[in-house]
Design a protein around this motif. Structure first.
Motif, PDB file in Angstrom:
ATOM      1  N   GLU A 155      -1.536 -20.522   6.519  1.00 10.31           N
ATOM      2  CA  GLU A 155      -1.795 -19.099   6.756  1.00 10.31           C
ATOM      3  C   GLU A 155      -0.921 -18.227   5.855  1.00 10.31           C
ATOM      4  O   GLU A 155      -1.373 -17.196   5.348  1.00 10.31           O
ATOM      5  CB  GLU A 155      -1.548 -18.757   8.223  1.00 10.31           C
ATOM      6  CG  GLU A 155      -2.585 -19.343   9.170  1.00 10.31           C
ATOM      7  CD  GLU A 155      -2.329 -18.973  10.616  1.00 10.31           C
ATOM      8  OE1 GLU A 155      -1.369 -18.218  10.881  1.00 10.31           O
ATOM      9  OE2 GLU A 155      -3.090 -19.436  11.485  1.00 10.31           O
ATOM     10  N   THR A 156       0.321 -18.636   5.664  1.00  6.34           N
ATOM     11  CA  THR A 156       1.239 -17.881   4.805  1.00  6.34           C
ATOM     12  C   THR A 156       0.743 -17.870   3.369  1.00  6.34           C
ATOM     13  O   THR A 156       0.771 -16.833   2.693  1.00  6.34           O
ATOM     14  CB  THR A 156       2.657 -18.474   4.888  1.00  6.34           C
ATOM     15  OG1 THR A 156       3.154 -18.316   6.231  1.00  6.34           O
ATOM     16  CG2 THR A 156       3.606 -17.786   3.918  1.00  6.34           C
ATOM     17  N   ALA A 157       0.279 -19.017   2.889  1.00 10.20           N
ATOM     18  CA  ALA A 157      -0.248 -19.111   1.522  1.00 10.20           C
ATOM     19  C   ALA A 157      -1.437 -18.164   1.335  1.00 10.20           C
ATOM     20  O   ALA A 157      -1.584 -17.532   0.284  1.00 10.20           O
ATOM     21  CB  ALA A 157      -0.660 -20.544   1.218  1.00 10.20           C
ATOM     22  N   GLU A 158      -2.272 -18.041   2.363  1.00  5.01           N
ATOM     23  CA  GLU A 158      -3.444 -17.166   2.283  1.00  5.01           C
ATOM     24  C   GLU A 158      -3.062 -15.684   2.287  1.00  5.01           C
ATOM     25  O   GLU A 158      -3.771 -14.845   1.740  1.00  5.01           O
ATOM     26  CB  GLU A 158      -4.387 -17.454   3.453  1.00  5.01           C
ATOM     27  CG  GLU A 158      -5.058 -18.829   3.351  1.00  5.01           C
ATOM     28  CD  GLU A 158      -5.792 -19.204   4.626  1.00  5.01           C
ATOM     29  OE1 GLU A 158      -5.751 -18.405   5.589  1.00  5.01           O
ATOM     30  OE2 GLU A 158      -6.388 -20.293   4.656  1.00  5.01           O
ATOM     31  N   ALA A 168      10.499  -1.229   1.334  1.00  2.45           N
ATOM     32  CA  ALA A 168      10.501  -2.105   0.160  1.00  2.45           C
ATOM     33  C   ALA A 168       9.500  -1.665  -0.904  1.00  2.45           C
ATOM     34  O   ALA A 168       8.404  -1.190  -0.603  1.00  2.45           O
ATOM     35  CB  ALA A 168      10.199  -3.534   0.583  1.00  2.45           C
ATOM     36  N   ASP A 169       9.907  -1.854  -2.173  1.00  2.14           N
ATOM     37  CA  ASP A 169       8.988  -1.608  -3.291  1.00  2.14           C
ATOM     38  C   ASP A 169       7.905  -2.681  -3.320  1.00  2.14           C
ATOM     39  O   ASP A 169       6.741  -2.404  -3.606  1.00  2.14           O
ATOM     40  CB  ASP A 169       9.748  -1.660  -4.635  1.00  2.14           C
ATOM     41  CG  ASP A 169      10.862  -0.639  -4.713  1.00  2.14           C
ATOM     42  OD1 ASP A 169      10.674   0.470  -4.178  1.00  2.14           O
ATOM     43  OD2 ASP A 169      11.917  -0.946  -5.297  1.00  2.14           O
ATOM     44  N   ILE A 170       8.303  -3.924  -3.043  1.00  3.16           N
ATOM     45  CA  ILE A 170       7.387  -5.063  -3.068  1.00  3.16           C
ATOM     46  C   ILE A 170       7.415  -5.729  -1.695  1.00  3.16           C
ATOM     47  O   ILE A 170       8.486  -5.989  -1.151  1.00  3.16           O
ATOM     48  CB  ILE A 170       7.787  -6.072  -4.162  1.00  3.16           C
ATOM     49  CG1 ILE A 170       7.698  -5.411  -5.540  1.00  3.16           C
ATOM     50  CG2 ILE A 170       6.910  -7.324  -4.108  1.00  3.16           C
ATOM     51  CD1 ILE A 170       8.209  -6.275  -6.662  1.00  3.16           C
ATOM     52  N   LYS A 171       6.220  -6.011  -1.171  1.00  2.00           N
ATOM     53  CA  LYS A 171       6.117  -6.569   0.181  1.00  2.00           C
ATOM     54  C   LYS A 171       5.536  -7.977   0.131  1.00  2.00           C
ATOM     55  O   LYS A 171       4.405  -8.167  -0.316  1.00  2.00           O
ATOM     56  CB  LYS A 171       5.243  -5.662   1.047  1.00  2.00           C
ATOM     57  CG  LYS A 171       5.771  -4.230   1.140  1.00  2.00           C
ATOM     58  CD  LYS A 171       4.710  -3.284   1.660  1.00  2.00           C
ATOM     59  CE  LYS A 171       5.226  -1.856   1.775  1.00  2.00           C
ATOM     60  NZ  LYS A 171       5.786  -1.296   0.543  1.00  2.00           N
ATOM     61  N   LEU A 172       6.318  -8.951   0.600  1.00  2.57           N
ATOM     62  CA  LEU A 172       5.845 -10.322   0.717  1.00  2.57           C
ATOM     63  C   LEU A 172       5.701 -10.640   2.201  1.00  2.57           C
ATOM     64  O   LEU A 172       6.556 -10.264   3.002  1.00  2.57           O
ATOM     65  CB  LEU A 172       6.827 -11.298   0.064  1.00  2.57           C
ATOM     66  CG  LEU A 172       7.087 -11.093  -1.433  1.00  2.57           C
ATOM     67  CD1 LEU A 172       8.108 -12.096  -1.942  1.00  2.57           C
ATOM     68  CD2 LEU A 172       5.784 -11.195  -2.239  1.00  2.57           C
ATOM     69  N   GLY A 197      -5.269  -4.044   2.696  1.00  2.48           N
ATOM     70  CA  GLY A 197      -4.779  -4.360   1.358  1.00  2.48           C
ATOM     71  C   GLY A 197      -5.768  -5.157   0.536  1.00  2.48           C
ATOM     72  O   GLY A 197      -5.388  -5.869  -0.400  1.00  2.48           O
ATOM     73  N   LEU A 198      -7.057  -5.032   0.859  1.00  2.00           N
ATOM     74  CA  LEU A 198      -8.100  -5.777   0.149  1.00  2.00           C
ATOM     75  C   LEU A 198      -8.724  -4.909  -0.944  1.00  2.00           C
ATOM     76  O   LEU A 198      -8.618  -3.685  -0.916  1.00  2.00           O
ATOM     77  CB  LEU A 198      -9.167  -6.247   1.135  1.00  2.00           C
ATOM     78  CG  LEU A 198      -8.665  -7.136   2.287  1.00  2.00           C
ATOM     79  CD1 LEU A 198      -9.806  -7.492   3.228  1.00  2.00           C
ATOM     80  CD2 LEU A 198      -8.009  -8.397   1.743  1.00  2.00           C
ATOM     81  N   ASP A 219       0.037 -12.068  -1.531  1.00  2.00           N
ATOM     82  CA  ASP A 219      -0.672 -11.294  -2.551  1.00  2.00           C
ATOM     83  C   ASP A 219      -0.142 -11.719  -3.916  1.00  2.00           C
ATOM     84  O   ASP A 219       1.038 -11.572  -4.214  1.00  2.00           O
ATOM     85  CB  ASP A 219      -0.425  -9.800  -2.313  1.00  2.00           C
ATOM     86  CG  ASP A 219      -1.216  -8.917  -3.260  1.00  2.00           C
ATOM     87  OD1 ASP A 219      -1.077  -9.092  -4.486  1.00  2.00           O
ATOM     88  OD2 ASP A 219      -1.961  -8.046  -2.775  1.00  2.00           O
ATOM     89  N   TYR A 220      -1.029 -12.272  -4.758  1.00  2.83           N
ATOM     90  CA  TYR A 220      -0.597 -12.802  -6.054  1.00  2.83           C
ATOM     91  C   TYR A 220       0.059 -11.735  -6.933  1.00  2.83           C
ATOM     92  O   TYR A 220       1.046 -12.005  -7.620  1.00  2.83           O
ATOM     93  CB  TYR A 220      -1.780 -13.426  -6.804  1.00  2.83           C
ATOM     94  CG  TYR A 220      -2.383 -14.633  -6.115  1.00  2.83           C
ATOM     95  CD1 TYR A 220      -1.640 -15.399  -5.215  1.00  2.83           C
ATOM     96  CD2 TYR A 220      -3.698 -15.003  -6.346  1.00  2.83           C
ATOM     97  CE1 TYR A 220      -2.181 -16.498  -4.578  1.00  2.83           C
ATOM     98  CE2 TYR A 220      -4.259 -16.114  -5.707  1.00  2.83           C
ATOM     99  CZ  TYR A 220      -3.497 -16.851  -4.831  1.00  2.83           C
ATOM    100  OH  TYR A 220      -4.036 -17.940  -4.203  1.00  2.83           O
ATOM    101  N   GLU A 221      -0.504 -10.532  -6.905  1.00  2.00           N
ATOM    102  CA  GLU A 221       0.050  -9.461  -7.749  1.00  2.00           C
ATOM    103  C   GLU A 221       1.451  -9.058  -7.275  1.00  2.00           C
ATOM    104  O   GLU A 221       2.349  -8.840  -8.099  1.00  2.00           O
ATOM    105  CB  GLU A 221      -0.891  -8.252  -7.742  1.00  2.00           C
ATOM    106  CG  GLU A 221      -2.206  -8.520  -8.460  1.00  2.00           C
ATOM    107  CD  GLU A 221      -3.134  -7.321  -8.431  1.00  2.00           C
ATOM    108  OE1 GLU A 221      -2.736  -6.264  -7.881  1.00  2.00           O
ATOM    109  OE2 GLU A 221      -4.251  -7.434  -8.966  1.00  2.00           O
ATOM    110  N   GLU A 222       1.626  -8.944  -5.958  1.00  2.26           N
ATOM    111  CA  GLU A 222       2.950  -8.617  -5.423  1.00  2.26           C
ATOM    112  C   GLU A 222       3.946  -9.735  -5.739  1.00  2.26           C
ATOM    113  O   GLU A 222       5.101  -9.472  -6.096  1.00  2.26           O
ATOM    114  CB  GLU A 222       2.884  -8.423  -3.907  1.00  2.26           C
ATOM    115  CG  GLU A 222       2.226  -7.129  -3.467  1.00  2.26           C
ATOM    116  CD  GLU A 222       3.116  -5.911  -3.676  1.00  2.26           C
ATOM    117  OE1 GLU A 222       3.886  -5.564  -2.775  1.00  2.26           O
ATOM    118  OE2 GLU A 222       3.050  -5.321  -4.773  1.00  2.26           O
TER     119      GLU A 222
END
Length: 282
Positions: free
Chosen positions: A103-106, A215-219, A54-55, A109-112
């Motif tokens: 680690e979670t913060a890293e 899911a449409d959006i993945k966090l 996802g990079l 994905d800001y866009e998601e």
């Protein structure tokens, strides 16, 4: 990301991931073609690996590796021992929690995240659903969003959740919470929501899973390991709460004045209730 994903990657991409994990310092000085040769693959496989993670590209991958190399070496998730002292347990659990949050913060994905915030802002109702420990996270999310006058549900019962989602519409958002990403009930709720045309968000540990695929959006949260005494389960709960807090604060920030008004009103009501149930002084 590489540690969690490499067993699930195609053979050529897994070779590259393992090479990077073994030679991170060397990897950041190589071109995609050179990395392909060193790992007995190709430059095309390197680019495919970046996409799988996802990079944005190879430079993004190298920047992340370089950033990790600048950090202090993590101690790793540590389990408690028989008859361990309270002082030692405090230190270990605090270390585990801090590492999980970082680690979670890293991994977010800001866009998601921005897409999820926008959906929650505009949602008619947000339905949070999780099973077991994840149902506690769903209830916490419901409580937060209700306080800012956002309709939210969090039924831990599978049938009740299915009933709600069966009546969902395109203005509703359904959030499926499962650390493992393997919880069948959560995946089915998201699948049902998709059929009803509702928007869907998953909150799972990093990587493709049964739940995230619906899911449409993945966090994502950090993919913490669970030691013998399951202190990893504690860390995963903290990671999930951290993401919910971030999502809530982002939504609240976008409607700051309204949020403050609703929070003041709810606080005032709670204060009135407390005053009314206090035992009278004789």
């Amino acid at each position: 990301m590489l540690s969690e994903m490499h067993p699930k990657l195609p053979p050529s991409e897994e070779k590259i991931a393992l090479y990077i994990l073994e030679h991170p310092q060397e990897a950041i000085s190589l071109t995609a073609s050179e990395l392909g040769k060193r790992s007995s693959t190709s430059s095309a496989a390197v680019i495919r690996l970046c996409k799988s993670l996802g990079l944005k590209g190879f430079q993004d991958l190298k920047l992340r590796i370089a950033g990790d190399l600048q950090k202090n070496r993590a101690v790793g998730f540590r389990d408690i021992e028989p008859n361990e002292s309270a002082v030692s347990i405090i230190e270990k659990m605090t270390s585990n929690s801090v590492q999980t949050i970082r680690e979670t913060a890293e991994l977010l994905d800001y866009e998601e995240l921005e897409r999820a915030v926008k959906l929650c802002q505009n949602a008619e109702t947000i339905h949070f659903f999780g099973v077991g420990a994840s149902s506690i996270i769903a209830q916490d999310a419901q409580q937060k969003f209700l306080r800012i006058d956002k309709k939210a549900t969090a039924f831990p019962d599978f049938h009740m959740a299915a009933t709600l989602v069966a009546n969902a519409n395109k203005n509703d958002v359904v959030v499926g919470i499962s650390f493992s990403g393997k919880t069948f009930e959560v995946a089915k709720i998201l699948e049902l929501a998709n059929k009803k045309g509702a928007h869907t968000i998953s909150l799972t540990k990093y990587g493709s899973s049964l739940v995230s695929e619906q899911a449409d959006i993945k966090l994502y949260t950090s993919a913490t390991r669970e030691p013998t005494f399951r202190s990893g389960a504690t860390s995963s709960r903290i990671a999930q709460l951290h993401v919910i807090d971030i999502l809530f604060m982002c939504v609240a920030s976008q409607a700051y004045e309204e949020t403050i008004k609703h929070l003041d009103q709810t606080r005032e009501m709670i204060d009135i209730l407390r005053d009314n149930i206090k035992p009278k002084q004789k």
